[in-house]
Motif scaffolding. Structure first.
Motif, mmCIF file in Angstrom:
data_model
loop_
_atom_site.group_PDB
_atom_site.id
_atom_site.type_symbol
_atom_site.label_atom_id
_atom_site.label_comp_id
_atom_site.label_asym_id
_atom_site.label_seq_id
_atom_site.Cartn_x
_atom_site.Cartn_y
_atom_site.Cartn_z
ATOM 1 N N ASP A 79 0.838 -1.207 0.000
ATOM 2 C CA ASP A 79 0.000 0.000 0.000
ATOM 3 C C ASP A 79 0.873 1.256 0.000
ATOM 4 O O ASP A 79 1.956 1.265 0.591
ATOM 5 C CB ASP A 79 -0.901 0.010 1.240
ATOM 6 N N LYS A 83 1.027 2.934 -6.870
ATOM 7 C CA LYS A 83 0.421 2.309 -8.062
ATOM 8 C C LYS A 83 -0.506 3.293 -8.768
ATOM 9 O O LYS A 83 -0.410 3.479 -9.986
ATOM 10 C CB LYS A 83 -0.404 1.072 -7.666
ATOM 11 N N ASP A 84 -1.401 3.897 -7.990
ATOM 12 C CA ASP A 84 -2.384 4.794 -8.601
ATOM 13 C C ASP A 84 -1.723 5.970 -9.315
ATOM 14 O O ASP A 84 -2.077 6.307 -10.443
ATOM 15 C CB ASP A 84 -3.356 5.327 -7.544
ATOM 16 N N PHE A 104 -8.067 -4.983 -9.008
ATOM 17 C CA PHE A 104 -8.571 -6.222 -8.391
ATOM 18 C C PHE A 104 -8.530 -6.130 -6.875
ATOM 19 O O PHE A 104 -7.486 -5.867 -6.286
ATOM 20 C CB PHE A 104 -7.771 -7.425 -8.888
ATOM 21 N N LYS A 105 -9.705 -6.339 -6.294
ATOM 22 C CA LYS A 105 -9.847 -6.318 -4.827
ATOM 23 C C LYS A 105 -10.109 -7.745 -4.367
ATOM 24 O O LYS A 105 -9.923 -8.689 -5.117
ATOM 25 C CB LYS A 105 -11.011 -5.407 -4.443
ATOM 26 N N LYS A 106 -10.637 -7.850 -3.157
ATOM 27 C CA LYS A 106 -10.960 -9.201 -2.664
ATOM 28 C C LYS A 106 -11.956 -9.864 -3.602
ATOM 29 O O LYS A 106 -12.937 -9.248 -3.993
ATOM 30 C CB LYS A 106 -11.590 -9.092 -1.268
ATOM 31 N N PRO A 107 -11.733 -11.120 -3.958
ATOM 32 C CA PRO A 107 -12.641 -11.782 -4.894
ATOM 33 C C PRO A 107 -14.045 -11.991 -4.312
ATOM 34 O O PRO A 107 -14.200 -12.136 -3.101
ATOM 35 C CB PRO A 107 -11.964 -13.123 -5.174
ATOM 36 N N ARG A 119 -11.027 -14.899 -12.941
ATOM 37 C CA ARG A 119 -11.501 -13.507 -12.986
ATOM 38 C C ARG A 119 -10.557 -12.591 -13.765
ATOM 39 O O ARG A 119 -10.953 -11.555 -14.273
ATOM 40 C CB ARG A 119 -11.742 -12.977 -11.582
ATOM 41 N N TYR A 120 -9.282 -12.997 -13.852
ATOM 42 C CA TYR A 120 -8.322 -12.143 -14.567
ATOM 43 C C TYR A 120 -8.406 -12.345 -16.076
ATOM 44 O O TYR A 120 -8.215 -11.406 -16.842
ATOM 45 C CB TYR A 120 -6.903 -12.432 -14.070
ATOM 46 N N ARG A 135 -3.021 -4.490 -9.257
ATOM 47 C CA ARG A 135 -3.084 -5.782 -8.564
ATOM 48 C C ARG A 135 -3.562 -6.818 -9.596
ATOM 49 O O ARG A 135 -4.167 -6.451 -10.607
ATOM 50 C CB ARG A 135 -3.977 -5.792 -7.333
ATOM 51 N N GLU A 139 -1.756 -11.503 -6.574
ATOM 52 C CA GLU A 139 -2.308 -11.434 -5.210
ATOM 53 C C GLU A 139 -2.587 -12.844 -4.679
ATOM 54 O O GLU A 139 -2.529 -13.077 -3.476
ATOM 55 C CB GLU A 139 -3.613 -10.620 -5.187
ATOM 56 N N ASP A 140 -2.860 -13.755 -5.589
ATOM 57 C CA ASP A 140 -3.203 -15.116 -5.177
ATOM 58 C C ASP A 140 -1.996 -15.913 -4.703
ATOM 59 O O ASP A 140 -2.151 -17.030 -4.206
ATOM 60 C CB ASP A 140 -3.936 -15.825 -6.323
ATOM 61 N N VAL A 143 -0.976 -11.854 -1.051
ATOM 62 C CA VAL A 143 -1.851 -11.679 0.126
ATOM 63 C C VAL A 143 -2.399 -13.035 0.593
ATOM 64 O O VAL A 143 -2.517 -13.302 1.784
ATOM 65 C CB VAL A 143 -2.998 -10.666 -0.152
HETATM 66 P P1 ATP Z 1 -5.903 1.873 -2.873
HETATM 67 O O1 ATP Z 1 -5.662 1.549 -1.437
HETATM 68 O O2 ATP Z 1 -4.892 2.793 -3.437
HETATM 69 O O3 ATP Z 1 -7.299 2.285 -3.168
HETATM 70 P P2 ATP Z 1 -5.657 -0.936 -3.300
HETATM 71 O O4 ATP Z 1 -5.247 -1.708 -4.510
HETATM 72 O O5 ATP Z 1 -4.808 -1.095 -2.089
HETATM 73 O O6 ATP Z 1 -5.708 0.553 -3.747
HETATM 74 P P3 ATP Z 1 -7.838 -1.621 -1.628
HETATM 75 O O7 ATP Z 1 -9.301 -1.635 -1.854
HETATM 76 O O8 ATP Z 1 -7.262 -0.787 -0.545
HETATM 77 O O9 ATP Z 1 -7.160 -1.287 -3.008
HETATM 78 O O10 ATP Z 1 -7.323 -3.093 -1.354
HETATM 79 C C1 ATP Z 1 -7.639 -4.173 -2.113
HETATM 80 C C2 ATP Z 1 -7.332 -5.370 -1.276
HETATM 81 O O11 ATP Z 1 -7.778 -6.530 -1.942
HETATM 82 C C3 ATP Z 1 -5.842 -5.537 -1.030
HETATM 83 O O12 ATP Z 1 -5.570 -5.654 0.326
HETATM 84 C C4 ATP Z 1 -5.509 -6.804 -1.761
HETATM 85 O O13 ATP Z 1 -4.500 -7.535 -1.129
HETATM 86 C C5 ATP Z 1 -6.840 -7.527 -1.736
HETATM 87 N N1 ATP Z 1 -6.909 -8.531 -2.791
HETATM 88 C C6 ATP Z 1 -6.659 -8.358 -4.091
HETATM 89 N N2 ATP Z 1 -6.732 -9.534 -4.747
HETATM 90 C C7 ATP Z 1 -7.023 -10.471 -3.819
HETATM 91 C C8 ATP Z 1 -7.218 -11.870 -3.865
HETATM 92 N N3 ATP Z 1 -7.122 -12.543 -5.002
HETATM 93 N N4 ATP Z 1 -7.504 -12.508 -2.718
HETATM 94 C C9 ATP Z 1 -7.595 -11.825 -1.581
HETATM 95 N N5 ATP Z 1 -7.419 -10.508 -1.458
HETATM 96 C C10 ATP Z 1 -7.141 -9.834 -2.562
#
Ligand code: ATP
Ligand code: MG
Length: 300
Positions: A79, A83-84, A104-107, A119-120, A135, A139-140, A143
């Motif tokens: 974080d 990236k942004d 990509f956020k949490k699936p 999903r990708y 992301r 991430e798989d 995280v």
């Molecule tokens: P920003 O904080 O700048 O908005 P970000 O990419 O950190 O951007 P968030 O919404 O803060 O976006 O975080 C997204 C979260 O989703 C991250 O913690 C990331 O690890 C998690 N994530 C992404 N892909 C997966 C995945 N496949 N499985 C579990 N968690 C995931």
């Protein structure tokens, strides 16, 4: 410094043991900049980025016209690594029609019901375009490796905890997936924005202190920061296992934002320029049609 040197400096060679400690997040020195004062360095960096952006815009327009290759840019980072900002700056000069960004956020539950790559694949760039993954499937193995509970039902062997073999299978799947894409005309460029723990702290504090930055702070960022060493270990393993000849990783210094942006723009531009792109040929029949149309329009 010429582009090729810069690129070689940050590209992770395949097959060698990869160590993050060999990469300095605070790197900002090039021979060209050595000896210049701070303001002069910033000024020069700005010029470089502007030149890079103009070159990138040109390369992208050729990519679009040529319409045979796609470019997939993968951005991974802790974080607040930028990236942004990198996406915003690097892509600021390109034609929005030729560029797609997916974050990509949490699936979702539906996504978890499929294999981890599913999903990708639905978001991959079409020919002629640059697709950015903010992301990604990495991430798989990042995280999810730090928090193995996230694997859920994606673990084929019920009740077992994911072990070494599970992660190695995933690296292998990723390499095979990327090989498939590359063989079929997608250029893959993967960037790890390498921010230091100290600089992350400074940026997170800034988000807490400056009202206009408050919205960017998420308590989750602090929780994940608590797992810093586990993340670095996961990055080290993943990058080492998946930096391949066909889809290399670039470890980009991220403590200075202008460095990150200039390096990413440079790598993307150079990769596109390295393709044998050309504007589509005009056949003699088409040429005749164009000449007739021009004559007709001019005579109106
Ligand atoms: P920003 O904080 O700048 O908005 P970000 O990419 O950190 O951007 P968030 O919404 O803060 O976006 O975080 C997204 C979260 O989703 C991250 O913690 C990331 O690890 C998690 N994530 C992404 N892909 C997966 C995945 N496949 N499985 C579990 N968690 C995931
Ligand atoms: Mg975040």
């Amino acid at each position: 410094m010429i582009r090729k040197d810069i690129i070689d400096l940050f590209r992770v060679p395949p097959g060698k043991k990869f160590r993050l400690k060999d990469h300095n997040p605070g790197w900002k020195q090039t021979d060209e900049l050595e000896g210049l004062g701070k303001d002069a360095v910033k000024e020069r960096a700005k010029e470089t980025l502007e030149r890079n952006l103009a070159d990138l815009a040109e390369a992208q327009s050729l990519l679009y016209a040529d319409d045979r290759y796609a470019v997939l840019v993968v951005l991974q980072a802790m974080d607040a690594a930028g990236k942004d900002g990198t996406i915003k700056h690097v892509m600021s000069g390109v034609n929005p029609q030729g560029c797609q960004v997916f974050s990509f956020k949490k699936p979702s539950a539906e996504e978890l019901d499929h294999t981890f790559l599913w999903r990708y694949t639905r978001c991959l760039p079409e020919r002629g375009r640059i697709g950015i993954f903010n992301r990604s499937y990495y991430e798989d193995v990042l995280v999810v490796k730090v928090h193995p509970g996230l694997v859920g039902r994606q673990l084929p062997r019920e009740k077992e905890k994911p072990g070494k073999a599970f992660w190695e299978d995933r690296y292998e799947d990723i390499n095979a997936f990327e090989r498939h894409l590359v063989r079929n005309g997608t250029v893959i460029l993967k960037f790890f924005l390498n921010v230091s723990e100290d600089e992350q702290k400074r940026r997170l504090l800034e988000r807490l202190q400056r009202p206009e930055k408050n919205w960017k702070f998420s308590p989750a960022d602090l929780a994940e920061r608590g797992h810093w060493d586990d993340y670095m270990a996961a990055y080290e393993d993943a990058i080492g296992a998946t930096s391949t000849g066909w889809a290399p990783w670039y470890v980009v210094p991220a403590d200075h934002k202008w460095v990150t942006r200039a390096v990413v723009a440079d790598v993307v531009t150079t990769a596109i320029r390295g393709l044998d792109l050309k504007y589509p040929d005009v056949t003699p029949d088409q040429r005749k049609l164009l000449d007739e149309a021009r004559a007709k329009l001019a005579a109106e």
